[in-house]
Design a protein around this motif. Sequence first.
Motif, PDB file in Angstrom:
ATOM      1  N   VAL A 298      -6.929 -25.801 -13.897  1.00 29.79           N
ATOM      2  CA  VAL A 298      -7.316 -25.381 -12.543  1.00 29.79           C
ATOM      3  C   VAL A 298      -7.536 -23.869 -12.467  1.00 29.79           C
ATOM      4  O   VAL A 298      -8.628 -23.419 -12.069  1.00 29.79           O
ATOM      5  CB  VAL A 298      -6.271 -25.856 -11.509  1.00 29.79           C
ATOM      6  CG1 VAL A 298      -6.625 -25.342 -10.118  1.00 29.79           C
ATOM      7  CG2 VAL A 298      -6.172 -27.377 -11.514  1.00 29.79           C
ATOM      8  N   PRO A 299      -6.564 -23.019 -12.827  1.00 33.92           N
ATOM      9  CA  PRO A 299      -6.842 -21.575 -12.762  1.00 33.92           C
ATOM     10  C   PRO A 299      -7.891 -21.124 -13.765  1.00 33.92           C
ATOM     11  O   PRO A 299      -8.607 -20.143 -13.512  1.00 33.92           O
ATOM     12  CB  PRO A 299      -5.474 -20.934 -13.058  1.00 33.92           C
ATOM     13  CG  PRO A 299      -4.698 -21.986 -13.782  1.00 33.92           C
ATOM     14  CD  PRO A 299      -5.157 -23.285 -13.215  1.00 33.92           C
ATOM     15  N   ALA A 300      -8.012 -21.829 -14.902  1.00 35.93           N
ATOM     16  CA  ALA A 300      -9.040 -21.445 -15.875  1.00 35.93           C
ATOM     17  C   ALA A 300     -10.432 -21.621 -15.289  1.00 35.93           C
ATOM     18  O   ALA A 300     -11.288 -20.727 -15.386  1.00 35.93           O
ATOM     19  CB  ALA A 300      -8.893 -22.287 -17.144  1.00 35.93           C
ATOM     20  N   LEU A 301     -10.679 -22.753 -14.645  1.00 37.66           N
ATOM     21  CA  LEU A 301     -11.996 -23.024 -14.073  1.00 37.66           C
ATOM     22  C   LEU A 301     -12.324 -22.071 -12.932  1.00 37.66           C
ATOM     23  O   LEU A 301     -13.486 -21.704 -12.733  1.00 37.66           O
ATOM     24  CB  LEU A 301     -12.071 -24.475 -13.600  1.00 37.66           C
ATOM     25  CG  LEU A 301     -12.091 -25.533 -14.706  1.00 37.66           C
ATOM     26  CD1 LEU A 301     -11.937 -26.926 -14.126  1.00 37.66           C
ATOM     27  CD2 LEU A 301     -13.384 -25.429 -15.514  1.00 37.66           C
ATOM     28  N   ARG A 302     -11.313 -21.677 -12.166  1.00 42.09           N
ATOM     29  CA  ARG A 302     -11.549 -20.760 -11.049  1.00 42.09           C
ATOM     30  C   ARG A 302     -12.052 -19.400 -11.511  1.00 42.09           C
ATOM     31  O   ARG A 302     -12.722 -18.698 -10.754  1.00 42.09           O
ATOM     32  CB  ARG A 302     -10.264 -20.589 -10.244  1.00 42.09           C
ATOM     33  CG  ARG A 302      -9.916 -21.804  -9.375  1.00 42.09           C
ATOM     34  CD  ARG A 302      -8.594 -21.613  -8.677  1.00 42.09           C
ATOM     35  NE  ARG A 302      -8.285 -22.745  -7.794  1.00 42.09           N
ATOM     36  CZ  ARG A 302      -7.091 -22.947  -7.232  1.00 42.09           C
ATOM     37  NH1 ARG A 302      -6.095 -22.081  -7.455  1.00 42.09           N
ATOM     38  NH2 ARG A 302      -6.896 -23.988  -6.452  1.00 42.09           N
ATOM     39  N   ARG A 303     -11.722 -19.009 -12.734  1.00 44.83           N
ATOM     40  CA  ARG A 303     -12.120 -17.693 -13.236  1.00 44.83           C
ATOM     41  C   ARG A 303     -13.470 -17.717 -13.963  1.00 44.83           C
ATOM     42  O   ARG A 303     -13.976 -16.658 -14.349  1.00 44.83           O
ATOM     43  CB  ARG A 303     -11.041 -17.160 -14.182  1.00 44.83           C
ATOM     44  CG  ARG A 303      -9.803 -16.661 -13.457  1.00 44.83           C
ATOM     45  CD  ARG A 303      -8.660 -16.414 -14.435  1.00 44.83           C
ATOM     46  NE  ARG A 303      -7.552 -15.715 -13.802  1.00 44.83           N
ATOM     47  CZ  ARG A 303      -6.646 -16.266 -12.998  1.00 44.83           C
ATOM     48  NH1 ARG A 303      -6.745 -17.568 -12.716  1.00 44.83           N
ATOM     49  NH2 ARG A 303      -5.671 -15.553 -12.465  1.00 44.83           N
TER      50      ARG A 303
ATOM     51  N   LEU B  31      -8.209 -20.792 -20.696  1.00 50.14           N
ATOM     52  CA  LEU B  31      -8.858 -21.931 -21.346  1.00 50.14           C
ATOM     53  C   LEU B  31      -8.208 -22.227 -22.690  1.00 50.14           C
ATOM     54  O   LEU B  31      -7.951 -23.387 -23.028  1.00 50.14           O
ATOM     55  CB  LEU B  31     -10.347 -21.636 -21.528  1.00 50.14           C
ATOM     56  CG  LEU B  31     -11.175 -22.741 -22.184  1.00 50.14           C
ATOM     57  CD1 LEU B  31     -11.232 -23.983 -21.297  1.00 50.14           C
ATOM     58  CD2 LEU B  31     -12.591 -22.244 -22.492  1.00 50.14           C
ATOM     59  N   CYS B  32      -7.918 -21.178 -23.440  1.00 54.01           N
ATOM     60  CA  CYS B  32      -7.281 -21.364 -24.746  1.00 54.01           C
ATOM     61  C   CYS B  32      -5.857 -21.893 -24.605  1.00 54.01           C
ATOM     62  O   CYS B  32      -5.417 -22.726 -25.401  1.00 54.01           O
ATOM     63  CB  CYS B  32      -7.289 -20.055 -25.524  1.00 54.01           C
ATOM     64  SG  CYS B  32      -8.941 -19.554 -26.101  1.00 54.01           S
ATOM     65  N   ALA B  33      -5.122 -21.423 -23.609  1.00 50.74           N
ATOM     66  CA  ALA B  33      -3.758 -21.926 -23.388  1.00 50.74           C
ATOM     67  C   ALA B  33      -3.789 -23.400 -23.016  1.00 50.74           C
ATOM     68  O   ALA B  33      -2.953 -24.196 -23.484  1.00 50.74           O
ATOM     69  CB  ALA B  33      -3.085 -21.112 -22.289  1.00 50.74           C
ATOM     70  N   SER B  34      -4.747 -23.791 -22.190  1.00 54.46           N
ATOM     71  CA  SER B  34      -4.886 -25.203 -21.834  1.00 54.46           C
ATOM     72  C   SER B  34      -5.200 -26.043 -23.068  1.00 54.46           C
ATOM     73  O   SER B  34      -4.621 -27.116 -23.273  1.00 54.46           O
ATOM     74  CB  SER B  34      -5.992 -25.365 -20.787  1.00 54.46           C
ATOM     75  OG  SER B  34      -6.260 -26.729 -20.537  1.00 54.46           O
TER      76      SER B  34
ATOM     77  N   LEU C 280     -10.782 -22.869 -30.828  1.00 54.60           N
ATOM     78  CA  LEU C 280     -10.330 -23.813 -31.843  1.00 54.60           C
ATOM     79  C   LEU C 280      -9.036 -23.344 -32.506  1.00 54.60           C
ATOM     80  O   LEU C 280      -8.206 -24.167 -32.912  1.00 54.60           O
ATOM     81  CB  LEU C 280     -11.422 -24.021 -32.893  1.00 54.60           C
ATOM     82  CG  LEU C 280     -12.707 -24.669 -32.362  1.00 54.60           C
ATOM     83  CD1 LEU C 280     -13.655 -24.983 -33.510  1.00 54.60           C
ATOM     84  CD2 LEU C 280     -12.417 -25.934 -31.581  1.00 54.60           C
ATOM     85  N   GLY C 281      -8.860 -22.030 -32.603  1.00 51.08           N
ATOM     86  CA  GLY C 281      -7.592 -21.525 -33.119  1.00 51.08           C
ATOM     87  C   GLY C 281      -6.430 -21.872 -32.216  1.00 51.08           C
ATOM     88  O   GLY C 281      -5.316 -22.117 -32.680  1.00 51.08           O
ATOM     89  N   SER C 282      -6.682 -21.916 -30.910  1.00 52.58           N
ATOM     90  CA  SER C 282      -5.643 -22.339 -29.973  1.00 52.58           C
ATOM     91  C   SER C 282      -5.242 -23.781 -30.223  1.00 52.58           C
ATOM     92  O   SER C 282      -4.061 -24.138 -30.133  1.00 52.58           O
ATOM     93  CB  SER C 282      -6.145 -22.191 -28.531  1.00 52.58           C
ATOM     94  OG  SER C 282      -6.459 -20.857 -28.249  1.00 52.58           O
ATOM     95  N   ALA C 283      -6.222 -24.628 -30.552  1.00 50.66           N
ATOM     96  CA  ALA C 283      -5.893 -26.009 -30.899  1.00 50.66           C
ATOM     97  C   ALA C 283      -5.016 -26.058 -32.142  1.00 50.66           C
ATOM     98  O   ALA C 283      -4.039 -26.819 -32.199  1.00 50.66           O
ATOM     99  CB  ALA C 283      -7.175 -26.813 -31.108  1.00 50.66           C
ATOM    100  N   SER C 284      -5.344 -25.251 -33.139  1.00 51.17           N
ATOM    101  CA  SER C 284      -4.515 -25.209 -34.345  1.00 51.17           C
ATOM    102  C   SER C 284      -3.096 -24.762 -34.036  1.00 51.17           C
ATOM    103  O   SER C 284      -2.125 -25.264 -34.604  1.00 51.17           O
ATOM    104  CB  SER C 284      -5.138 -24.268 -35.389  1.00 51.17           C
ATOM    105  OG  SER C 284      -6.354 -24.785 -35.858  1.00 51.17           O
ATOM    106  N   MET C 285      -2.968 -23.811 -33.120  1.00 52.85           N
ATOM    107  CA  MET C 285      -1.638 -23.394 -32.680  1.00 52.85           C
ATOM    108  C   MET C 285      -0.903 -24.561 -32.025  1.00 52.85           C
ATOM    109  O   MET C 285       0.301 -24.761 -32.232  1.00 52.85           O
ATOM    110  CB  MET C 285      -1.766 -22.229 -31.710  1.00 52.85           C
ATOM    111  CG  MET C 285      -0.438 -21.643 -31.258  1.00 52.85           C
ATOM    112  SD  MET C 285       0.299 -20.556 -32.502  1.00 52.85           S
ATOM    113  CE  MET C 285      -0.727 -19.099 -32.282  1.00 52.85           C
ATOM    114  N   GLY C 286      -1.635 -25.359 -31.239  1.00 51.79           N
ATOM    115  CA  GLY C 286      -1.038 -26.539 -30.638  1.00 51.79           C
ATOM    116  C   GLY C 286      -0.604 -27.561 -31.681  1.00 51.79           C
ATOM    117  O   GLY C 286       0.462 -28.172 -31.557  1.00 51.79           O
TER     118      GLY C 286
END
Length: 418
Positions: A184-189, A16-19, A142-148
Amino acid sequence: MHCAEAAPARGWLALLCASRLLQAMVVTAYSGVLPFMMADWHMTAAQAGSIQSAWHVGYMSSLFAVGLLADRYGPHRVFLIGSAISACSALAFAAFAHDHLSALLLYGLAGLCAGASYTPGLQLLARNAEPAVRGRAMGLFLGSASMGYALSLAVVAAFSHALHWRFGLLAAAGCTFAGALLTVPALRRMRPPAPPAGAGTPPREGTWHALAETVRDKPAMAGNWAYAFHCWELMALWAWLPAYLVASAGGAAPWQGAGIALAAFAHLVSVFGSIGGGAASDRFGRARIMMAATLMSLCMSFAFGWMWTWPLWLLAAMAAIYNLLAIADSSVYSTALADVVAPHRLGVAYSVRSVMGFGAGALSPWVFGLVLDWGQTRFGFGSTYSWVAAWSSVGLGALLGPWMIVRFGRLERARRAR
């Protein structure tokens, strides 16, 4: 709430964070090319700021709509479909914007389609993360967004220096496609969608009833108002920091890429602010961390313009601290709202918050540009005072934030004591 349900599968939060990281790259792509667009298209600062404001108007509308849709159709479905639409709109902006008006419309459209990776993502986090660690999970998201944001500025700087700024926009748009695929793989988990009304869950409220209940919810609205003042400050900072660093360096071509890269570094440092603020709120309380971060970032808003003549390396270090402080409480507002609002009404509550927060955030970059134009006319283009005035408008617009945080903390404590 979740005791009878199976835990989500390992890796759901990482995916989720990578997405979110990849889909967030379009948010700061324009900030990275703003100095080049201003020069190529002969835009004023107010015109340049209006393009960023168009994004926030679209994003605000998007977040309101997807929050309502997620409550009605489920965050899983909205997150998946909305992410694909967002990627297409980002590509349209990168490929077809060619002047002020086209950029205004297309970046506004990109903002209008971008909310699916945010509000439904917060709802998915609230469903899958246990309350004791929810602040840390929100901080990671939200930190993942900052990384983006940082990665986007770094990509734009590299392409602008080696080729042309448009290639940087196209690369950022391509990353949004990769982020959409990861949903897709995030939601499956994750845990499956909540069962429909009538299967052991409260009956679903109508949209207008849920909106009315949210507006009457005093702790939620106090937190939403605090978030609005926070967004005024944060969105202006993100929009104008690259241009400020480039201008401080003299604006010469060899320094433009360096200024944008330093802005990317500031966003990278802010990752630690999101994660640290969220984790600290789990331990010390939401309101306490919100207040500490807000007061320190306000001090930076009023001081930052005076640093115009500082050496670039020192100014960049202060920009990193400013970014870290300004975003440290972002995840805390999201977590605090999930703490005080019933799960079946959380999407609507996030929608209301988004209108308030991103409405303020839509105005502040434009106001910043207006004040900067005024200051440069009055004091001269290279004057420190023009930047002091512009950055002071950021602090002035956020001054009521601490009062609303005090109100939120008092109301939250009173509700828990019942």
